[in-house]
Design an enzyme around this catalytic site. Structure first.
Site, PDB file in Angstrom:
ATOM      1  N   TRP A  89       0.818  -1.215   0.000  1.00  0.00           N
ATOM      2  CA  TRP A  89       0.000   0.000   0.000  1.00  0.00           C
ATOM      3  C   TRP A  89       0.849   1.260   0.000  1.00  0.00           C
ATOM      4  O   TRP A  89       0.554   2.206  -0.746  1.00  0.00           O
ATOM      5  CB  TRP A  89      -1.007  -0.017   1.146  1.00  0.00           C
ATOM      6  N   ASP A 159      -1.526   6.770   6.255  1.00  0.00           N
ATOM      7  CA  ASP A 159      -2.612   5.988   5.662  1.00  0.00           C
ATOM      8  C   ASP A 159      -3.009   4.972   6.730  1.00  0.00           C
ATOM      9  O   ASP A 159      -2.375   3.932   6.887  1.00  0.00           O
ATOM     10  CB  ASP A 159      -2.113   5.286   4.392  1.00  0.00           C
ATOM     11  N   LYS A 183     -12.821  -0.960   6.343  1.00  0.00           N
ATOM     12  CA  LYS A 183     -12.082  -1.908   7.164  1.00  0.00           C
ATOM     13  C   LYS A 183     -12.646  -1.972   8.588  1.00  0.00           C
ATOM     14  O   LYS A 183     -13.133  -2.999   9.008  1.00  0.00           O
ATOM     15  CB  LYS A 183     -10.610  -1.486   7.256  1.00  0.00           C
TER      16      LYS A 183
HETATM   17  N1  PMP Z   1      -4.228   1.571   2.205  1.00  0.00           N
HETATM   18  C1  PMP Z   1      -4.346   0.481   2.970  1.00  0.00           C
HETATM   19  C2  PMP Z   1      -3.444   0.324   4.155  1.00  0.00           C
HETATM   20  C3  PMP Z   1      -5.300  -0.483   2.658  1.00  0.00           C
HETATM   21  O1  PMP Z   1      -5.429  -1.573   3.392  1.00  0.00           O
HETATM   22  C4  PMP Z   1      -6.133  -0.288   1.539  1.00  0.00           C
HETATM   23  C5  PMP Z   1      -7.192  -1.246   1.124  1.00  0.00           C
HETATM   24  N2  PMP Z   1      -7.497  -2.204   1.571  1.00  0.00           N
HETATM   25  C6  PMP Z   1      -5.963   0.864   0.774  1.00  0.00           C
HETATM   26  C7  PMP Z   1      -5.006   1.780   1.138  1.00  0.00           C
HETATM   27  C8  PMP Z   1      -6.814   1.138  -0.427  1.00  0.00           C
HETATM   28  O2  PMP Z   1      -8.072   1.436  -0.002  1.00  0.00           O
HETATM   29  P1  PMP Z   1      -9.276   1.596  -1.003  1.00  0.00           P
HETATM   30  O3  PMP Z   1      -9.545   0.237  -1.548  1.00  0.00           O
HETATM   31  O4  PMP Z   1     -10.346   2.117  -0.121  1.00  0.00           O
HETATM   32  O5  PMP Z   1      -8.825   2.545  -2.051  1.00  0.00           O
END
Ligand code: PMP
Length: 347
Positions: A89, A159, A183
């Site tokens: 991520w 994040d 989440k």
């Molecule tokens: N950052 C983290 C730490 C994540 O776990 C996730 C998704 N699971 C994201 C970003 C991306 O999130 P989204 O699918 O809401 O764009």
């Protein structure tokens, strides 16, 4: 997972929201009751997370991935950004920041296969940068920081998609914290952005309105029709968290579930865990079978027991247990029992 109590309230509000005769899905963003509900959500969020007054709270459409671009669009100010690269991520966040400006890497655990968070002495921020970015809990790799990186004068950006409400984060130490709600505190479709007001109003010149934090702050997150249903569900989750006894209780039960599952994985060599113990994530437990040929049978058997979603992220592979805030403790106990049972049958 969402708690049963939250699902039951959604079910009831689906046909008749608060005795209005219409569904929560049909409610106008200007409905007085809904406006009050949204104000209450923000008040609860501020109280539960001790969000300082000098922070704005934005409820934005879309995923945390949108913030990979919005953060540099608004905070870069034509300069450099400094990032920790600790998994999939943060890698994506870095890729988007590079599309918009200069990126310095303050530490990377790529050559360790993203099996641990960096140590504090390995982090070397560029202190001329516009901001410092990290990912306290790397969901796909199952890596969690055990410390708050010290970024000195730099606004620290996190994040916190998998971390917010699952692990303690002192919001006052950050410049900006973002988290998609699916989440830990709701459903997919919305991302929370908590940011210090002095960081608002510096978007790059050609930033379109929908990507400018100043526009969202000025319109109280109503520049575009807001994600009404997501916002409402987040409110139900915050209510539920209050009923559990508040965030400390939720942190404690997240830790308890994680310890239950890691203890079951550690009992023998039948399962392997790639992440070093000091960096193990509480909400996303990464593991594998020592004999990977058994993976398909494991996933199929688990589903028969009511345990779902155990395959690892497609770009990482292996297995993972998602133990977000809404998961009851019985979920972790059921998984621990299944791990022992599967081993007894195949070990
Ligand atoms: N950052 C983290 C730490 C994540 O776990 C996730 C998704 N699971 C994201 C970003 C991306 O999130 P989204 O699918 O809401 O764009």
């Amino acid at each position: 997972m969402l708690p049963d109590a939250v699902l039951a309230r959604i079910r009831d509000d689906m046909l008749d929201w608060r005795g209005t005769g219409f569904s929560i899905l049909e409610t106008s963003q200007w409905d007085t009751g809904l406006v009050e509900t949204f104000q209450q959500v923000e008040a609860d969020l501020r109280a539960l997370l001790a969000v300082p007054n000098e922070f704005a709270v934005l409820f934005l459409h879309g995923g945390a991935s949108n913030q990979f671009a919005m953060v540099p669009m608004n905070l870069l100010r034509g300069g450099t950004a400094t990032y920790l690269h600790t998994g999939m991520w943060s890698g994506k966040a870095i890729a988007d920041a590079r599309r918009l400006g200069q990126v310095h890497i303050a530490a990377s655990t790529a050559r360790h296969g993203f099996r641990r968070a960096p140590r504090p002495d390995e982090v070397c921020w560029d202190d001329r940068a516009s901001y410092a970015h990290y990912t306290p809990l790397e969901t796909a790799h199952g890596v969690q920081f055990g410390f708050l990186p010290q970024a000195g004068e730099l606004p620290l950006v996190a994040d916190a998609s998998s971390a917010l409400f699952a692990v303690p984060l002192d919001i006052s130490r950050f410049g900006l914290v973002y988290a998609s709600t699916q989440k830990n505190i709701g459903v997919v479709g919305m991302t929370l952005v908590l940011l210090r007001r002095d960081l608002i109003g510096h978007a790059a010149l050609r930033t379109p309105a929908a990507f400018d934090y100043a526009v969202h702050e000025r319109t109280s997150s109503r520049f575009t029709t807001p994600p009404v249903f997501c916002w409402y569900v987040t409110g139900l989750m915050l209510d539920w968290i209050k009923q559990q006894g508040g965030v400390e209780e939720v942190f404690r039960s997240c830790r308890h579930r994680a310890e239950t599952v890691y203890a079951a994985l550690d009992r023998s060599g039948f399962y392997t865990t790639p992440v070093e113990p000091s960096s193990r994530a509480v909400t996303s437990v990464s593991f594998a079978l020592a004999d990977s040929a058994l993976t398909d049978a494991f996933v199929a058997d688990a589903a028969k027991t009511g345990l779902h979603g155990l395959r690892g992220h497609p770009s990482v592979g292996g297995l993972r247990a998602s133990l977000y805030v809404g998961m009851p403790d019985q979920g972790a106990h059921a998984l621990a029992e299944f791990l022992a049972d599967f081993e007894a049958r195949h070990g």
